[in-house]
Design an enzyme around this catalytic site. Structure first.
Site, PDB file in Angstrom:
ATOM      1  N   TYR A  91      -0.355  19.141   3.836  1.00 31.70           N
ATOM      2  CA  TYR A  91      -0.519  17.752   4.297  1.00 31.70           C
ATOM      3  C   TYR A  91      -1.918  17.551   4.877  1.00 31.70           C
ATOM      4  CZ  TYR A  91       0.691  13.396   6.780  1.00 31.70           C
ATOM      5  OH  TYR A  91       0.737  12.105   7.238  1.00 31.70           O
ATOM      6  N   SER A 105      -4.305  10.225   8.173  1.00 27.37           N
ATOM      7  CA  SER A 105      -3.537  10.718   9.325  1.00 27.37           C
ATOM      8  C   SER A 105      -4.473  11.396  10.307  1.00 27.37           C
ATOM      9  CB  SER A 105      -2.495  11.735   8.832  1.00 27.37           C
ATOM     10  OG  SER A 105      -1.913  12.405   9.926  1.00 27.37           O
TER      11      SER A 105
HETATM   12  P1  NAD Z   1       7.685   6.745   4.990  1.00 29.36           P
HETATM   13  O1  NAD Z   1       8.325   7.975   4.450  1.00 29.36           O
HETATM   14  O2  NAD Z   1       8.521   5.686   5.570  1.00 29.36           O
HETATM   15  O3  NAD Z   1       6.742   6.064   3.899  1.00 29.36           O
HETATM   16  C1  NAD Z   1       6.210   6.716   2.789  1.00 29.36           C
HETATM   17  C2  NAD Z   1       6.507   5.838   1.602  1.00 29.36           C
HETATM   18  O4  NAD Z   1       5.842   6.370   0.449  1.00 29.36           O
HETATM   19  C3  NAD Z   1       8.002   5.803   1.270  1.00 29.36           C
HETATM   20  O5  NAD Z   1       8.406   4.465   1.079  1.00 29.36           O
HETATM   21  C4  NAD Z   1       8.101   6.594  -0.015  1.00 29.36           C
HETATM   22  O6  NAD Z   1       9.161   6.164  -0.850  1.00 29.36           O
HETATM   23  C5  NAD Z   1       6.750   6.324  -0.626  1.00 29.36           C
HETATM   24  N1  NAD Z   1       6.383   7.328  -1.615  1.00 29.36           N
HETATM   25  C6  NAD Z   1       6.474   8.662  -1.491  1.00 29.36           C
HETATM   26  N2  NAD Z   1       6.064   9.258  -2.624  1.00 29.36           N
HETATM   27  C7  NAD Z   1       5.702   8.273  -3.476  1.00 29.36           C
HETATM   28  C8  NAD Z   1       5.208   8.245  -4.789  1.00 29.36           C
HETATM   29  N3  NAD Z   1       5.004   9.379  -5.484  1.00 29.36           N
HETATM   30  N4  NAD Z   1       4.936   7.061  -5.360  1.00 29.36           N
HETATM   31  C9  NAD Z   1       5.147   5.891  -4.681  1.00 29.36           C
HETATM   32  N5  NAD Z   1       5.632   5.846  -3.433  1.00 29.36           N
HETATM   33  C10 NAD Z   1       5.909   7.041  -2.836  1.00 29.36           C
HETATM   34  O7  NAD Z   1       6.642   7.287   6.070  1.00 29.36           O
HETATM   35  P2  NAD Z   1       5.412   6.583   6.799  1.00 29.36           P
HETATM   36  O8  NAD Z   1       5.291   7.274   8.085  1.00 29.36           O
HETATM   37  O9  NAD Z   1       5.515   5.109   6.760  1.00 29.36           O
HETATM   38  O10 NAD Z   1       4.191   7.064   5.890  1.00 29.36           O
HETATM   39  C11 NAD Z   1       3.260   6.184   5.309  1.00 29.36           C
HETATM   40  C12 NAD Z   1       1.892   6.852   5.299  1.00 29.36           C
HETATM   41  O11 NAD Z   1       1.465   7.031   6.640  1.00 29.36           O
HETATM   42  C13 NAD Z   1       1.864   8.218   4.649  1.00 29.36           C
HETATM   43  O12 NAD Z   1       0.703   8.360   3.860  1.00 29.36           O
HETATM   44  C14 NAD Z   1       1.803   9.162   5.838  1.00 29.36           C
HETATM   45  O13 NAD Z   1       1.176  10.370   5.519  1.00 29.36           O
HETATM   46  C15 NAD Z   1       0.991   8.339   6.816  1.00 29.36           C
HETATM   47  N6  NAD Z   1       1.128   8.708   8.212  1.00 29.36           N
HETATM   48  C16 NAD Z   1       2.319   8.656   8.850  1.00 29.36           C
HETATM   49  C17 NAD Z   1       2.386   9.012  10.194  1.00 29.36           C
HETATM   50  C18 NAD Z   1       3.657   8.969  10.989  1.00 29.36           C
HETATM   51  O14 NAD Z   1       3.667   9.461  12.115  1.00 29.36           O
HETATM   52  N7  NAD Z   1       4.731   8.405  10.478  1.00 29.36           N
HETATM   53  C19 NAD Z   1       1.236   9.413  10.873  1.00 29.36           C
HETATM   54  C20 NAD Z   1       0.042   9.451  10.183  1.00 29.36           C
HETATM   55  C21 NAD Z   1      -0.003   9.089   8.864  1.00 29.36           C
END
Ligand code: NAD
Length: 240
Positions: free
Chosen positions: A155, A142
């Site tokens: 985080y 991130s």
């Molecule tokens: P999201 O909540 O849609 O996706 C996260 C996924 O991880 C979900 O499907 C959840 O069920 C799964 N998950 C959570 N804990 C878990 C576990 N213990 N075992 C297996 N699966 C698990 O959100 P997203 O935004 O798609 O996030 C995906 C990644 O992107 C994350 O690592 C997040 O930190 C990163 N990210 C997101 C953003 C944003 O703005 N959305 C920005 C930067 C980074």
């Protein structure tokens, strides 16, 4: 001939958001995708959507923070196909708020999922990738892993550490032709950010943008090392 024909990929947290976007893109390029996540309904739905579009996908329930789950996941893929070419460490959670109010169990859980998870999955795939003398690991970190956002310490620490973890892994295994990239997205419209008040979705990234970058990284020719972490943001501030 598609660019990832014959490649076998594991995507953690593949049922929703960025993980779903990357899974769909991988399958669209011909990869056989194994989606892992805790919520079976979500990963099954993405797998069915991919199959309906003519791609190959299978849902395997696993919690990335649990050693036994991760070992079972890697074994299932290896028993089924016998190789693993791509690992996308995408699963992640957040817990914000002032540090003095952050519960110990919240701190622990964020570190367990966001850092211990990628360690466990990476450790599980490295033996076969080293044997193959080929592999590609993509960590979804991130912007918070580069910046220092207030009230986001758990985080932020997990993502800063994930960036460094990726670099350690890269240096340790690059002689085995295993590449590691860490992508640091800005705000992406997903479940994680859906409720963020004041966020202008029209100025955000979308899962497809992160998937495009992942596919670009995965399709470079051998012997090309792209330095990490890679920051992907929008030109416009999504909070204004
Ligand atoms: P999201 O909540 O849609 O996706 C996260 C996924 O991880 C979900 O499907 C959840 O069920 C799964 N998950 C959570 N804990 C878990 C576990 N213990 N075992 C297996 N699966 C698990 O959100 P997203 O935004 O798609 O996030 C995906 C990644 O992107 C994350 O690592 C997040 O930190 C990163 N990210 C997101 C953003 C944003 O703005 N959305 C920005 C930067 C980074």
């Amino acid at each position: 001939m598609k660019r990832l024909d014959g490649k076998v990929a594991i995507v953690t947290g593949g049922g929703t958001g960025i993980g779903r976007g990357i899974s769909i893109a991988l399958a669209g390029e011909g990869a056989r995708v194994f989606l892992c996540g805790r919520r079976l309904d979500r990963i099954q739905k993405t797998a069915v959507d991919i199959q309906a579009a003519g791609g190959s996908a299978q849902a395997l329930q696993a919690d990335v923070s649990k050693e036994k789950d991760v070992e079972r996941l890697a074994r299932a893929v290896l028993d089924n196909i016998g190789r693993i070419d791509i690992l996308v460490n995408n699963a992640g959670i957040s817990a914000g708020g002032p540090l003095q109010e952050l519960r110990v169990d919240e701190w622990d859980r964020v570190l367990e999922v966001n850092l211990r998870g990628p360690f466990l999955t990476t450790r599980a795939v490295l033996p076969v990738m080293r044997q193959q003398r080929a592999g590609h690991i993509i960590n979804i970190s991130s912007e918070s892993g580069i910046e220092y956002y207030l009230q986001d310490a758990a985080y932020g620490v997990s993502k800063h550490a994930l960036n460094d973890f990726g670099e350690f892994v890269q240096r340790e295994v690059q002689d085995f032709n295993i590449r590691v990239n860490t992508i640091c997205p800005g705000m992406v419209v997903t479940e994680m950010t859906a409720d963020s008040s004041g966020l202008d979705h029209s100025k955000c990234l979308y899962p497809e943008d992160i998937a495009d970058l992942a596919i670009w990284l995965l399709t470079r020719r051998e012997n090309i090392k792209i330095g990490t972490p890679i920051l992907i943001q929008t030109m416009l501030n999504p909070w204004e």
